[in-house]
Design a protein around this motif. Structure first.
Motif, PDB file in Angstrom:
ATOM      1  N   CYS A 123       1.059  -1.451  -0.145  1.00  0.00           N
ATOM      2  CA  CYS A 123       0.012  -0.418  -0.044  1.00  0.00           C
ATOM      3  C   CYS A 123       0.817   1.171  -0.291  1.00  0.00           C
ATOM      4  O   CYS A 123       2.036   1.189   0.613  1.00  0.00           O
ATOM      5  CB  CYS A 123      -1.023   0.145   1.233  1.00  0.00           C
ATOM      6  SG  CYS A 123      -0.186   0.057   2.889  1.00  0.00           S
ATOM      7  N   VAL A 124       0.638   2.012  -0.774  1.00  0.00           N
ATOM      8  CA  VAL A 124       1.042   3.683  -0.411  1.00  0.00           C
ATOM      9  C   VAL A 124       2.145   3.904   0.805  1.00  0.00           C
ATOM     10  O   VAL A 124       3.049   4.279   0.875  1.00  0.00           O
ATOM     11  CB  VAL A 124       0.114   4.870  -0.936  1.00  0.00           C
ATOM     12  CG1 VAL A 124       0.534   6.023  -0.791  1.00  0.00           C
ATOM     13  CG2 VAL A 124      -0.262   4.041  -2.045  1.00  0.00           C
ATOM     14  N   GLU A 125       0.852   3.646   1.912  1.00  0.00           N
ATOM     15  CA  GLU A 125       1.381   4.187   3.372  1.00  0.00           C
ATOM     16  C   GLU A 125       2.944   3.429   3.885  1.00  0.00           C
ATOM     17  O   GLU A 125       3.814   4.364   4.138  1.00  0.00           O
ATOM     18  CB  GLU A 125       0.612   4.035   4.503  1.00  0.00           C
ATOM     19  CG  GLU A 125      -0.923   5.239   4.321  1.00  0.00           C
ATOM     20  CD  GLU A 125      -1.701   4.614   2.890  1.00  0.00           C
ATOM     21  OE1 GLU A 125      -1.821   3.428   3.603  1.00  0.00           O
ATOM     22  OE2 GLU A 125      -2.154   5.474   2.261  1.00  0.00           O
ATOM     23  N   GLU A 126       2.674   2.117   3.407  1.00  0.00           N
ATOM     24  CA  GLU A 126       4.112   1.143   3.549  1.00  0.00           C
ATOM     25  C   GLU A 126       5.044   1.368   2.868  1.00  0.00           C
ATOM     26  O   GLU A 126       6.417   1.256   3.391  1.00  0.00           O
ATOM     27  CB  GLU A 126       3.487  -0.299   3.734  1.00  0.00           C
ATOM     28  CG  GLU A 126       2.279  -0.290   5.028  1.00  0.00           C
ATOM     29  CD  GLU A 126       3.122  -0.188   6.809  1.00  0.00           C
ATOM     30  OE1 GLU A 126       4.612  -0.421   6.369  1.00  0.00           O
ATOM     31  OE2 GLU A 126       1.798   0.200   6.821  1.00  0.00           O
ATOM     32  N   ILE A 164      11.663   5.772   2.284  1.00  0.00           N
ATOM     33  CA  ILE A 164      12.624   6.743   3.561  1.00  0.00           C
ATOM     34  C   ILE A 164      13.221   6.118   4.368  1.00  0.00           C
ATOM     35  O   ILE A 164      14.633   6.788   4.241  1.00  0.00           O
ATOM     36  CB  ILE A 164      11.099   7.314   4.295  1.00  0.00           C
ATOM     37  CG1 ILE A 164      10.133   8.105   3.791  1.00  0.00           C
ATOM     38  CG2 ILE A 164      12.294   7.827   5.735  1.00  0.00           C
ATOM     39  CD1 ILE A 164       9.115   8.879   4.243  1.00  0.00           C
ATOM     40  N   ALA A 165      12.971   4.624   4.489  1.00  0.00           N
ATOM     41  CA  ALA A 165      14.042   4.523   5.403  1.00  0.00           C
ATOM     42  C   ALA A 165      15.144   4.047   4.410  1.00  0.00           C
ATOM     43  O   ALA A 165      16.287   3.932   5.315  1.00  0.00           O
ATOM     44  CB  ALA A 165      13.220   3.048   5.911  1.00  0.00           C
ATOM     45  N   ARG A 185       3.195   1.952  -8.787  1.00  0.00           N
ATOM     46  CA  ARG A 185       4.045   1.379  -8.918  1.00  0.00           C
ATOM     47  C   ARG A 185       5.049   2.668  -8.663  1.00  0.00           C
ATOM     48  O   ARG A 185       6.706   1.910  -9.352  1.00  0.00           O
ATOM     49  CB  ARG A 185       3.341   1.676 -10.463  1.00  0.00           C
ATOM     50  CG  ARG A 185       4.252   0.848 -11.379  1.00  0.00           C
ATOM     51  CD  ARG A 185       3.951   1.158 -13.008  1.00  0.00           C
ATOM     52  NE  ARG A 185       2.699   0.616 -13.179  1.00  0.00           N
ATOM     53  CZ  ARG A 185       2.425   0.353 -14.246  1.00  0.00           C
ATOM     54  NH1 ARG A 185       2.926   0.880 -15.590  1.00  0.00           N
ATOM     55  NH2 ARG A 185       0.825  -0.241 -14.723  1.00  0.00           N
ATOM     56  N   VAL A 186       4.836   3.566  -8.357  1.00  0.00           N
ATOM     57  CA  VAL A 186       6.091   4.388  -8.950  1.00  0.00           C
ATOM     58  C   VAL A 186       6.614   4.300  -7.239  1.00  0.00           C
ATOM     59  O   VAL A 186       7.801   4.681  -7.371  1.00  0.00           O
ATOM     60  CB  VAL A 186       5.029   6.301  -8.260  1.00  0.00           C
ATOM     61  CG1 VAL A 186       5.997   7.097  -7.936  1.00  0.00           C
ATOM     62  CG2 VAL A 186       4.969   6.552  -9.563  1.00  0.00           C
ATOM     63  N   TYR A 187       5.593   3.821  -6.501  1.00  0.00           N
ATOM     64  CA  TYR A 187       6.722   4.156  -4.944  1.00  0.00           C
ATOM     65  C   TYR A 187       7.569   2.575  -4.963  1.00  0.00           C
ATOM     66  O   TYR A 187       8.658   2.504  -4.183  1.00  0.00           O
ATOM     67  CB  TYR A 187       5.711   3.826  -3.963  1.00  0.00           C
ATOM     68  CG  TYR A 187       5.296   4.623  -3.118  1.00  0.00           C
ATOM     69  CD1 TYR A 187       6.602   6.378  -2.531  1.00  0.00           C
ATOM     70  CD2 TYR A 187       4.897   5.466  -3.112  1.00  0.00           C
ATOM     71  CE1 TYR A 187       6.260   7.369  -2.128  1.00  0.00           C
ATOM     72  CE2 TYR A 187       4.135   6.858  -2.834  1.00  0.00           C
ATOM     73  CZ  TYR A 187       4.697   7.218  -2.140  1.00  0.00           C
ATOM     74  OH  TYR A 187       4.537   8.816  -1.758  1.00  0.00           O
ATOM     75  N   VAL A 188       7.041   1.983  -5.515  1.00  0.00           N
ATOM     76  CA  VAL A 188       7.916   0.565  -6.222  1.00  0.00           C
ATOM     77  C   VAL A 188       9.328   0.381  -7.076  1.00  0.00           C
ATOM     78  O   VAL A 188      10.275  -0.284  -6.514  1.00  0.00           O
ATOM     79  CB  VAL A 188       7.129  -0.811  -6.498  1.00  0.00           C
ATOM     80  CG1 VAL A 188       7.649  -2.295  -6.786  1.00  0.00           C
ATOM     81  CG2 VAL A 188       6.140  -1.414  -5.326  1.00  0.00           C
ATOM     82  N   ASP A 218      15.046   1.683  -7.857  1.00  0.00           N
ATOM     83  CA  ASP A 218      15.646   2.448  -7.511  1.00  0.00           C
ATOM     84  C   ASP A 218      17.157   2.224  -6.745  1.00  0.00           C
ATOM     85  O   ASP A 218      17.916   2.618  -6.975  1.00  0.00           O
ATOM     86  CB  ASP A 218      15.662   3.983  -8.759  1.00  0.00           C
ATOM     87  CG  ASP A 218      14.664   3.749  -9.744  1.00  0.00           C
ATOM     88  OD1 ASP A 218      14.897   2.618 -10.389  1.00  0.00           O
ATOM     89  OD2 ASP A 218      13.627   4.651  -9.884  1.00  0.00           O
ATOM     90  N   LYS A 219      16.852   3.223  -5.795  1.00  0.00           N
ATOM     91  CA  LYS A 219      17.448   3.523  -4.388  1.00  0.00           C
ATOM     92  C   LYS A 219      18.537   1.876  -3.812  1.00  0.00           C
ATOM     93  O   LYS A 219      19.240   1.895  -3.988  1.00  0.00           O
ATOM     94  CB  LYS A 219      16.705   3.713  -3.652  1.00  0.00           C
ATOM     95  CG  LYS A 219      15.789   5.297  -3.606  1.00  0.00           C
ATOM     96  CD  LYS A 219      15.389   5.502  -2.177  1.00  0.00           C
ATOM     97  CE  LYS A 219      14.408   6.868  -2.243  1.00  0.00           C
ATOM     98  NZ  LYS A 219      15.449   7.832  -2.866  1.00  0.00           N
TER      99      LYS A 219
END
Length: 190
Positions: A67-70, A76-77, A113-116, A121-122
């Motif tokens: 989910c977006v929040e997790e 961030i971590a 999809r963006v957050y994954v 990338d990181k």
């Protein structure tokens, strides 16, 4: 190992579905599954969930971390340290299968999809940096990389093997030239 093989292995992860049919227990090699009751969540291997979803026989319930929040927390971590953070096992493969086969079951699928992708990338940048440092080692030939996934190993494996072989060939050439130069110097001195 290829990304397809990683995804195949990830297909054995258990996930919840809401079946839209009734069926007695199934006896499979991976274990018994069922009984299936319409509207009652049940745990099944991901490959079964995808197969049923393709046939519109169920909806797939996303794991809590998808989910977006997790995912935002994971990104961030991951940004806050040079070490690899803990991520869900097969996060990339599972997210890919959801986006490909069960996008309708995934709230905010575009943001997910963006957050994954950000997370990948990181982590891939860290993999590249870590492998560059590893290949730059002169005295030792080992590395420790905690919290990396099977897909990340598959991603970096080919380039590490190729680079290691090139370094080995260069070292061999260097030692051959060094021994040749030292034998040439003996004749000059004498």
């Amino acid at each position: 190992m290829t990304p397809e093989q990683c995804e195949f292995i990830a297909g054995n992860e258990w996930i919840q579905i809401n079946p839209q049919f009734n069926l007695d227990e199934l006896h499979l090699i991976c274990g018994d599954i069922g009984p299936f009751e319409a509207g009652m969540p049940i745990w099944v291997p991901l490959w079964i969930a995808v197969t049923l979803r393709k046939r519109r026989k169920c909806t797939i319930i996303p794991p809590q971390w998808l989910c977006v929040e997790e995912l935002k927390k994971l990104v961030i971590a991951e940004s806050g340290t040079n070490a690899f953070g803990q991520v869900p096992r097969f996060y990339l493969e599972i997210a890919h299968m959801f986006v490909q086969y069960a996008k309708e079951d995934l709230p905010d699928s575009d943001m997910i999809r963006v957050y994954v992708q950000d997370l990948w990338d990181k982590r891939s940048a860290k993999l590249n940096n870590s492998s560059t440092k590893f290949l730059g080692q002169v005295e030792s030939c080992h590395a420790r990389m905690d919290n990396i996934t099977l897909m990340e190993v598959a991603y970096i494996k080919r380039s590490l093997i190729t680079a290691s072989r090139e370094i080995e060939a260069l070292n061999k050439s260097f030692h051959e030239l060094s021994s040749q130069n030292s034998s040439d110097q003996r004749y000059v001195i004498a």
